[in-house]
Scaffold this motif. Sequence first.
Motif, PDB file in Angstrom:
ATOM      1  N   ASN A 232       0.352  12.205  -9.379  1.00 23.05           N
ATOM      2  CA  ASN A 232      -0.808  13.089  -9.242  1.00 23.05           C
ATOM      3  C   ASN A 232      -2.090  12.402  -9.713  1.00 23.05           C
ATOM      4  OD1 ASN A 232      -1.986  15.403  -8.378  1.00 23.05           O
ATOM      5  ND2 ASN A 232      -1.685  16.515 -10.301  1.00 23.05           N
TER       6      ASN A 232
ATOM      7  N   ALA B  37      -5.636   2.202  -7.020  1.00 24.01           N
ATOM      8  CA  ALA B  37      -6.042   0.920  -6.433  1.00 24.01           C
ATOM      9  C   ALA B  37      -7.006   0.180  -7.357  1.00 24.01           C
ATOM     10  CB  ALA B  37      -6.688   1.154  -5.070  1.00 24.01           C
ATOM     11  N   GLY B  38      -7.871   0.932  -8.026  1.00 20.46           N
ATOM     12  CA  GLY B  38      -8.830   0.329  -8.946  1.00 20.46           C
ATOM     13  C   GLY B  38      -8.136  -0.375 -10.096  1.00 20.46           C
TER      14      GLY B  38
ATOM     15  N   GLU C  45       0.817  -1.219   0.000  1.00 20.83           N
ATOM     16  CA  GLU C  45       0.000   0.000   0.000  1.00 20.83           C
ATOM     17  C   GLU C  45       0.848   1.265   0.000  1.00 20.83           C
ATOM     18  OE1 GLU C  45      -3.694  -0.924   2.558  1.00 20.83           O
ATOM     19  OE2 GLU C  45      -3.956   1.142   1.857  1.00 20.83           O
TER      20      GLU C  45
ATOM     21  N   PRO D 170      -5.537  10.030  -8.368  1.00 16.02           N
ATOM     22  CA  PRO D 170      -6.281   9.663  -7.163  1.00 16.02           C
ATOM     23  C   PRO D 170      -5.900   8.253  -6.709  1.00 16.02           C
ATOM     24  CG  PRO D 170      -7.766  10.454  -8.884  1.00 16.02           C
ATOM     25  CD  PRO D 170      -6.414  10.296  -9.508  1.00 16.02           C
ATOM     26  N   TYR D 171      -5.721   8.101  -5.400  1.00 16.12           N
ATOM     27  CA  TYR D 171      -5.344   6.799  -4.853  1.00 16.12           C
ATOM     28  C   TYR D 171      -6.410   5.747  -5.172  1.00 16.12           C
ATOM     29  CZ  TYR D 171      -3.964   3.338  -1.375  1.00 16.12           C
ATOM     30  OH  TYR D 171      -3.599   2.190  -0.745  1.00 16.12           O
ATOM     31  N   SER D 172      -7.681   6.159  -5.138  1.00 15.28           N
ATOM     32  CA  SER D 172      -8.772   5.219  -5.447  1.00 15.28           C
ATOM     33  C   SER D 172      -8.630   4.672  -6.865  1.00 15.28           C
ATOM     34  CB  SER D 172     -10.129   5.901  -5.301  1.00 15.28           C
ATOM     35  OG  SER D 172     -10.317   6.330  -3.988  1.00 15.28           O
ATOM     36  N   GLU D 173      -8.205   5.524  -7.778  1.00 19.32           N
ATOM     37  CA  GLU D 173      -8.051   5.085  -9.167  1.00 19.32           C
ATOM     38  C   GLU D 173      -6.870   4.126  -9.302  1.00 19.32           C
ATOM     39  OE1 GLU D 173      -7.789   8.251 -12.097  1.00 19.32           O
ATOM     40  OE2 GLU D 173      -6.767   6.892 -13.489  1.00 19.32           O
TER      41      GLU D 173
ATOM     42  N   VAL E 168      -5.015  -1.523 -10.040  1.00 23.88           N
ATOM     43  CA  VAL E 168      -4.302  -2.678  -9.479  1.00 23.88           C
ATOM     44  C   VAL E 168      -5.266  -3.843  -9.271  1.00 23.88           C
ATOM     45  CG1 VAL E 168      -3.096  -3.507  -7.413  1.00 23.88           C
ATOM     46  CG2 VAL E 168      -2.467  -1.315  -8.430  1.00 23.88           C
ATOM     47  N   GLY E 169      -6.465  -3.528  -8.780  1.00 24.72           N
ATOM     48  CA  GLY E 169      -7.451  -4.581  -8.515  1.00 24.72           C
ATOM     49  C   GLY E 169      -8.017  -5.195  -9.786  1.00 24.72           C
ATOM     50  N   PHE E 170      -7.986  -4.427 -10.878  1.00 27.25           N
ATOM     51  CA  PHE E 170      -8.599  -4.898 -12.124  1.00 27.25           C
ATOM     52  C   PHE E 170      -7.737  -5.956 -12.801  1.00 27.25           C
ATOM     53  CE2 PHE E 170      -9.661  -4.723 -16.625  1.00 27.25           C
ATOM     54  CZ  PHE E 170     -11.049  -4.724 -16.585  1.00 27.25           C
TER      55      PHE E 170
ATOM     56  N   THR F 196      -1.106  -7.408  -4.458  1.00 31.04           N
ATOM     57  CA  THR F 196      -0.881  -6.525  -3.313  1.00 31.04           C
ATOM     58  C   THR F 196      -0.436  -7.336  -2.101  1.00 31.04           C
ATOM     59  OG1 THR F 196      -3.229  -6.674  -2.798  1.00 31.04           O
ATOM     60  CG2 THR F 196      -2.514  -4.758  -4.063  1.00 31.04           C
TER      61      THR F 196
ATOM     62  N   PHE G 100     -14.015   4.837  -6.925  1.00 31.28           N
ATOM     63  CA  PHE G 100     -13.562   4.255  -8.189  1.00 31.28           C
ATOM     64  C   PHE G 100     -13.953   2.778  -8.150  1.00 31.28           C
ATOM     65  CE2 PHE G 100     -10.561   3.121 -11.562  1.00 31.28           C
ATOM     66  CZ  PHE G 100     -10.657   4.249 -12.378  1.00 31.28           C
ATOM     67  N   PRO G 101     -14.227   2.165  -9.305  1.00 28.33           N
ATOM     68  CA  PRO G 101     -14.499   0.725  -9.271  1.00 28.33           C
ATOM     69  C   PRO G 101     -13.260  -0.036  -8.807  1.00 28.33           C
ATOM     70  CG  PRO G 101     -15.173   1.680 -11.362  1.00 28.33           C
ATOM     71  CD  PRO G 101     -14.351   2.718 -10.651  1.00 28.33           C
ATOM     72  N   GLN G 102     -13.452  -0.914  -7.855  1.00 25.76           N
ATOM     73  CA  GLN G 102     -12.352  -1.730  -7.339  1.00 25.76           C
ATOM     74  C   GLN G 102     -12.605  -3.186  -7.713  1.00 25.76           C
ATOM     75  OE1 GLN G 102      -9.834  -0.120  -5.952  1.00 25.76           O
ATOM     76  NE2 GLN G 102     -10.872   1.852  -5.710  1.00 25.76           N
TER      77      GLN G 102
ATOM     78  N   LEU H  51       1.852   2.081  -3.428  1.00 26.34           N
ATOM     79  CA  LEU H  51       0.740   2.579  -4.249  1.00 26.34           C
ATOM     80  C   LEU H  51       0.413   4.029  -3.910  1.00 26.34           C
ATOM     81  CD1 LEU H  51      -1.598  -0.545  -4.313  1.00 26.34           C
ATOM     82  CD2 LEU H  51      -0.080   0.285  -6.103  1.00 26.34           C
ATOM     83  N   ARG H  52       0.432   4.330  -2.622  1.00 25.08           N
ATOM     84  CA  ARG H  52       0.176   5.717  -2.216  1.00 25.08           C
ATOM     85  C   ARG H  52       1.264   6.643  -2.771  1.00 25.08           C
ATOM     86  NH1 ARG H  52      -3.795   6.639   1.536  1.00 25.08           N
ATOM     87  NH2 ARG H  52      -4.582   4.811   2.625  1.00 25.08           N
TER      88      ARG H  52
END
Lengths: 176, 590
Positions: free
Chosen positions: A66, A73-74, A55, A68-71, A76-78, A84, B166-168, A58-59
């Motif tokens: 620049n 992670a998204g 993590e 978003p962390y959510s993106e 990486v998860g896809f 991870t 975001f979609p995860q 990733l952060r």
Amino acid sequence: MNKESVCAACSCERELDQEQLVDRLNEILVEYKFKDGGLIPALQIAQGLFGYLPEHVLRHIATEMNKPYSEVAGVVGFYSFFSTQPRGENVIKVCLGTACYVRGGKQVLDSIKKELSIDVGETTSDKVFTLEVARCFGACGLAPAIMINDDVHQRVKPARIKQIIAPYYANKLEEA
Amino acid sequence: MINLTIDNTPFRVNKGTTVLEACKQAGINIPTLCYLEKIQAIGACRVCLVEIDGIKDLVASCVMPASEGMKIHTNNNRVREARKVVVELLLSEHEGDCKTCDRNEDCELQNIAHDLGIKELRYEGAKAPRYQDHSTVGLVRNSAKCISCRRCVTVCTETQSVSALFPQSRGFKTTIGPAFGHGLNTVTCVQCGQCAAVCPVGAISENDQTAEVWAALDNPALTVVVQTAPAIRAALGECFGMEPGTLVTGKMTTALRRMGFDAIFDTNFSADLTIMEEGTELLTRLKKALVDGEQVALPMFTSCSPGWIQFMEYYYPDMLPNLSTCKSPQQMMGAMVKTYYARKIGKKPEEIFMVSIMPCTAKKFEAARAEMNSSGAQDVDIVLTTRELGKMITQAGLDFQSLEDSKMDAPLGLGSGAADIFANTGGVMEAALRTAYELVTGRELPFENLHVAPVAGLEGIKEASIKIEGTLPAWSFLEGVTAKVAVVHSLGNARKLVERIRAGEAEYHFVEVMTCPGGCISGGGQPRITTDEVRKKRIAAIYAEDEGKTLRKSHENEAVAKLYEEFLGAPLGHLSHELLHTKYYAKERI
């Protein structure tokens, strides 16, 4: 794609400590920071360096690029290529593509699970093996196939698993 | 123009129209779930399927451009059956607990299932991944009810430029949220609630705090005081089937009184107070810059919108000095109720329970900020959204539509028309200009009907400049100065403007920022779904409320003047500083 980025279980960077790895990552990020579509190659290289994508890495990538962390992670998860979780020195990928599945890929997978006492996505307690499933290496004519690191093993029979993985244990012993 | 036929009837539509839009123009409503007018058309949910001659498969009409000669069928057995299957499959993985769901009878999925005539669930499947997020005081998420339509993602990313969601993961395991199933408190979520405002189902809602308010109302030891924000009166009626933009100020007041609130005050009062403080602050900053040659942070940004405040704390901490130090009207009211009013009725701050009715989920967060306790207790105890108030009125058994009108209580129930327009984009600026201009020149703001037309309306970034001439002696340093102002709404637009200011491409004295598109009238806590059409109706109602008053300028509010006389002294005075102003804190972006 350079070797560093694809060799998830590469041990050549192992001697570097975390701080040095982050420095190394920063050097590489300079190249991808402002590039459209630079996130995925940056993540691949980071995984090559760290062995997986913790993590904090990733952060760090999100901040540096620049994004978003959510993106981050998204993404990486896809993709199943990204992990991870810490991975073993050797990554076994069992093909469950159509041809391999039909010719017994599932039985091969079960046999490996039994042999190593781990499930898909897990790593053995001695950190020697990580088990993953994959979809098609392009070796359908020689199904069922598995990959251990960069080596493709073809027409694998469940009974031969012990024999196939033995040399990778041997490497471990040599190093020791 | 394009010629096409829809269900065997010829129509002409403009080039660039989608099939969905063409059908709408032809008077045919095609069911949609992921589609959001002007914001998102991605063909993800597959509910808007139609049949087009010459195309083998059914197509998603929201993303299909209309073309010359196209023959569209929206209502044959194949289309009806396909839409039904799509919705049945969604229902098969949906946590279908409608009876106890927050969105029961206000749910787009439920409505579509009903409209399509789904009477039984033919498919039984695994349920969507289930996790709940209660990590923020403003919002609650429940992934088991999520249909992955991505409306919230688009609004959070594109409209607000926050990208908390975001979609995860992928496929059946997909969940919408911050990284790795973490809570909203781990990302730069500002709790604006625009995600909740666009959610078609019960997956994102405000944190329901109605039970705490009922408990306070039942507690004889507490004096329960309520304030209502200006945006509520133009939207609350929608909770009871009234047209958007129906003004219900009087009925709402009666309802609150019948529910047992001890005093009903108007956030308009403290909006007028805000103008007095913020206007003085702006003029003081200008004096420092123009006369004393001091370094002051300009432009000054408004500080009424708590989502915007958090956005600055996360993204532009070096510009926090540009934010007005004024608390928002909600917090000013809280502080005044628990000091000035408390003294009047002989109560201690902790004996008063202060409830706010806000169009906003971020206000829940603002009220809970640790520093918002200048009265000695938390200045505002609970914030309810418009939707929560609607529910409480229903629970109270009140027939809202038939309630008589009544007036709010003195002394903090008096508000000007300038305060009403705080509810919509451009309103705070207009209110400030009505007062500041008159203060400086002794003359009324020279705009027709006092409306600063260039900063009104739904355009994203608006500008105006006003040349100040004929100043009173005290303000002669402003003689001949052209005051430049800007107004933005939605954080995406705010970011664009801030970036322009930072790059030196734009220069202003004063900037109004509202977090939500259109301003508070379409805040995250307002009745759903807010389209531009609804926004315009609510804004029209707010302007009507303003124009219907004789008192239309904040500085003419007698109750505010009395508050200064009896208690505060002067704007920006010592007590004002203690009670009405606040500090901001840089936050690490995570």
